[in-house]
Design an enzyme around this catalytic site. Structure first.
Site, PDB file in Angstrom:
ATOM      1  N   ASN A  85      46.713  28.657 -11.345  1.00 30.09           N
ATOM      2  CA  ASN A  85      45.635  28.890 -10.395  1.00 30.09           C
ATOM      3  C   ASN A  85      44.983  30.256 -10.590  1.00 30.09           C
ATOM      4  O   ASN A  85      43.809  30.443 -10.266  1.00 30.09           O
ATOM      5  CB  ASN A  85      46.161  28.723  -8.972  1.00 30.09           C
ATOM      6  CG  ASN A  85      46.274  27.266  -8.610  1.00 30.09           C
ATOM      7  OD1 ASN A  85      45.295  26.623  -8.280  1.00 30.09           O
ATOM      8  ND2 ASN A  85      47.481  26.714  -8.709  1.00 30.09           N
ATOM      9  N   THR A  98      41.526  17.001 -14.092  1.00 28.67           N
ATOM     10  CA  THR A  98      41.138  18.411 -14.161  1.00 28.67           C
ATOM     11  C   THR A  98      42.338  19.205 -14.674  1.00 28.67           C
ATOM     12  O   THR A  98      42.541  19.317 -15.866  1.00 28.67           O
ATOM     13  CB  THR A  98      40.640  18.940 -12.805  1.00 28.67           C
ATOM     14  OG1 THR A  98      41.567  18.565 -11.771  1.00 28.67           O
ATOM     15  CG2 THR A  98      39.274  18.380 -12.463  1.00 28.67           C
ATOM     16  N   LYS A 114      43.682  11.151  -9.619  1.00 32.36           N
ATOM     17  CA  LYS A 114      43.792  12.455 -10.257  1.00 32.36           C
ATOM     18  C   LYS A 114      44.113  13.488  -9.198  1.00 32.36           C
ATOM     19  O   LYS A 114      43.767  13.341  -8.021  1.00 32.36           O
ATOM     20  CB  LYS A 114      42.512  12.838 -10.999  1.00 32.36           C
ATOM     21  CG  LYS A 114      41.258  13.064 -10.172  1.00 32.36           C
ATOM     22  CD  LYS A 114      41.114  14.379  -9.473  1.00 32.36           C
ATOM     23  CE  LYS A 114      41.343  15.560 -10.382  1.00 32.36           C
ATOM     24  NZ  LYS A 114      41.233  16.845  -9.571  1.00 32.36           N
ATOM     25  N   SER A 155      39.078  30.475 -15.997  1.00 26.66           N
ATOM     26  CA  SER A 155      38.897  31.121 -17.307  1.00 26.66           C
ATOM     27  C   SER A 155      38.939  30.103 -18.443  1.00 26.66           C
ATOM     28  O   SER A 155      39.221  28.956 -18.238  1.00 26.66           O
ATOM     29  CB  SER A 155      39.962  32.179 -17.511  1.00 26.66           C
ATOM     30  OG  SER A 155      41.251  31.616 -17.458  1.00 26.66           O
ATOM     31  N   THR A 188      42.561  18.992  -4.919  1.00 27.69           N
ATOM     32  CA  THR A 188      41.359  18.125  -5.149  1.00 27.69           C
ATOM     33  C   THR A 188      41.975  16.828  -5.690  1.00 27.69           C
ATOM     34  O   THR A 188      42.590  16.864  -6.718  1.00 27.69           O
ATOM     35  CB  THR A 188      40.554  18.915  -6.153  1.00 27.69           C
ATOM     36  OG1 THR A 188      40.230  20.124  -5.511  1.00 27.69           O
ATOM     37  CG2 THR A 188      39.395  18.202  -6.700  1.00 27.69           C
ATOM     38  N   GLU A 239      50.896  21.202 -10.101  1.00 28.54           N
ATOM     39  CA  GLU A 239      50.746  22.360 -10.975  1.00 28.54           C
ATOM     40  C   GLU A 239      52.037  23.168 -11.018  1.00 28.54           C
ATOM     41  O   GLU A 239      52.465  23.742 -10.012  1.00 28.54           O
ATOM     42  CB  GLU A 239      49.581  23.223 -10.495  1.00 28.54           C
ATOM     43  CG  GLU A 239      48.244  22.523 -10.704  1.00 28.54           C
ATOM     44  CD  GLU A 239      47.085  23.200  -9.996  1.00 28.54           C
ATOM     45  OE1 GLU A 239      45.941  22.899 -10.359  1.00 28.54           O
ATOM     46  OE2 GLU A 239      47.333  24.000  -9.073  1.00 28.54           O
TER      47      GLU A 239
END
Length: 413
Positions: free
Chosen positions: A408, A160, A186, A413, A197, A284
């Protein structure tokens, strides 16, 4: 960029006898990207799994638990897994369950199986209806693509916000026979696996009794995925599945405490740790990979409690991002970790080899320049000695950067 992490070349990922992967572009949320993966198992495979402890768990997690329970003790067993990205199918109520089940039915029809022999997995945005019609439409292409050497492609298809595919492989010998272990995972955000996740799939062609698989999955998760955190958020969809296809020609393992059981468990744990640590390295916005080791506790549980207090602290994580040796933040996190009878005068703090605090106070020989030197590294070890026992435990985390907020904030978007 991920911290010291590159995708494993496809040529370095060993096929596992009895496992095939197929992927497709189903347009689940975005066009022109692989977002659907199917894992096919030959008959006779043993399967175990652990799932998120978030009580607000996603529909596919609920279906997986139900299907595993229904297959317990049956000869047919689990024969396929269906993974989609772009949509978590969480927070979707009864409708989400119907859509997850419809996806299983669609794949079962393609494979001439019972829907209960399918395990579904979803990852992506929460509280949006799962476009199960797109999944069903994408299945023929995924099945045509199915092959034993598709592990690298599957690792890409389940991503993702990941920036790099996560896959590792190894081979060992059991009873004079070569055994293969390969896995993919992942995850890059909403990571605090608490079985998260996060998805992980680890397979071996070793012969393992089905009665051991739940235990094996729990032990592997406990030593790997349950030791990582990026932001402290336990996902609604976390799932970790362990498969033994029983195709290697060695005597079946009926106890994980047997010689072969211990060798297999240790080798699978090494791969599971690599998969789990890869998630942190690709956190991230991460710029640093941090090992938090707490020792000298009365129990491993309290060591882990302290380690997570440090690893979850936004103040600690932002200090690491800035390479600022504001290390009192770490001591503060130790203090609020919840150890009621903790004696602060027994605590030592190390940053790599640098002794920062001794007996709860700044070490007389500590120089901030030494702390800053370590803080500038891309890989750092924080070691806390509690001075109250012999227990030890470790957690892996990353820093918290500007990009974490940007990623995040713009996620939908």
């Amino acid at each position: 960029m991920p911290v010291n992490l590159l995708a494993t070349p496809a040529a370095d990922l060993y096929p596992v006898a009895g496992v095939r992967w197929g992927v497709a572009e189903a347009g689940i949320r975005k066009a022109n990207r692989k977002d659907l993966a199917v894992l096919l198992l030959d008959e006779g495979a043993s399967v175990g799994a652990v799932f998120t402890q978030n009580r607000f768990c996603a529909a596919p997690v609920q279906i997986c638990r139900e299907h595993l329970a229904k297959n317990s003790g049956k000869s047919l067993g689990i024969r396929a897994m269906l993974i989609n990205t772009g949509n978590a199918n969480a927070g979707t109520g009864e409708d989400g369950l119907h859509r997850a089940q419809a996806s299983c039915i669609a794949l079962a029809r393609e494979l001439n199986l019972s829907p209960e022999q399918i395990l579904p997995f979803s990852t992506g945005v929460i509280m949006e209806p799962l476009p199960h019609e797109r999944i069903a439409a994408g299945l023929p292409a995924a099945l045509v693509d199915a092959g034993a050497d598709n592990w690298a492609t599957a690792a890409e298809a389940i991503m993702t916000t990941d920036t790099v595919a996560k896959a590792f492989s190894t081979r060992i010998t059991l009873g004079g026979v070569s055994v293969t272990i390969t896995g993919i995972s992942k995850g890059a955000g909403m990571i605090r696996p608490n079985m998260a996740t996060m998805l992980g799939f680890l397979a071996t062609d070793a012969c393992v009794s089905q009665t051991l698989m739940a235990q094996l999955a729990r032990e592997l998760a406990e030593g790997s995925f349950n030791r990582v955190t990026i932001d402290g958020d336990t996902s609604t969809n976390d799932s970790f599945v362990v498969v033994a296809t029983n195709q290697a020609k060695h005597p079946q393992i009926t106890s994980l405490d047997s010689v072969d059981g211990q060798v297999l468990r240790a080798a699978m744990l090494r791969v599971a740790k690599l998969l789990a640590q890869a998630i942190v390295r690709d956190g991230e916005g991460a710029t640093k990979f941090i090992t938090v080791q707490v020792e000298g506790g009365k129990t491993a549980e309290e060591c882990r409690q302290v380690a997570y207090a440090i690893a979850h602290s936004p103040l600690v994580k932002t200090a690491f991002f800035a390479s600022d040796p504001n290390l009192g933040r770490i001591l503060a996190a130790v203090g609020y970790a919840g150890i009621a009878d903790l004696d602060q005068t027994g605590i030592d703090l190390y940053l790599d080899e640098v002794l920062v605090a001794k007996n709860g106070g700044r070490h007389a020989d500590y120089l901030e320049a030494d702390g800053q030197r370590v803080m500038k590294q891309s890989e750092i070890t924080v070691r806390v000695v509690l001075g109250r026992g012999e227990a030890i435990d470790t957690v892996w985390t990353c820093d918290l950067s500007y990009d974490y907020v940007k990623i995040n904030a713009d996620y939908r978007s």
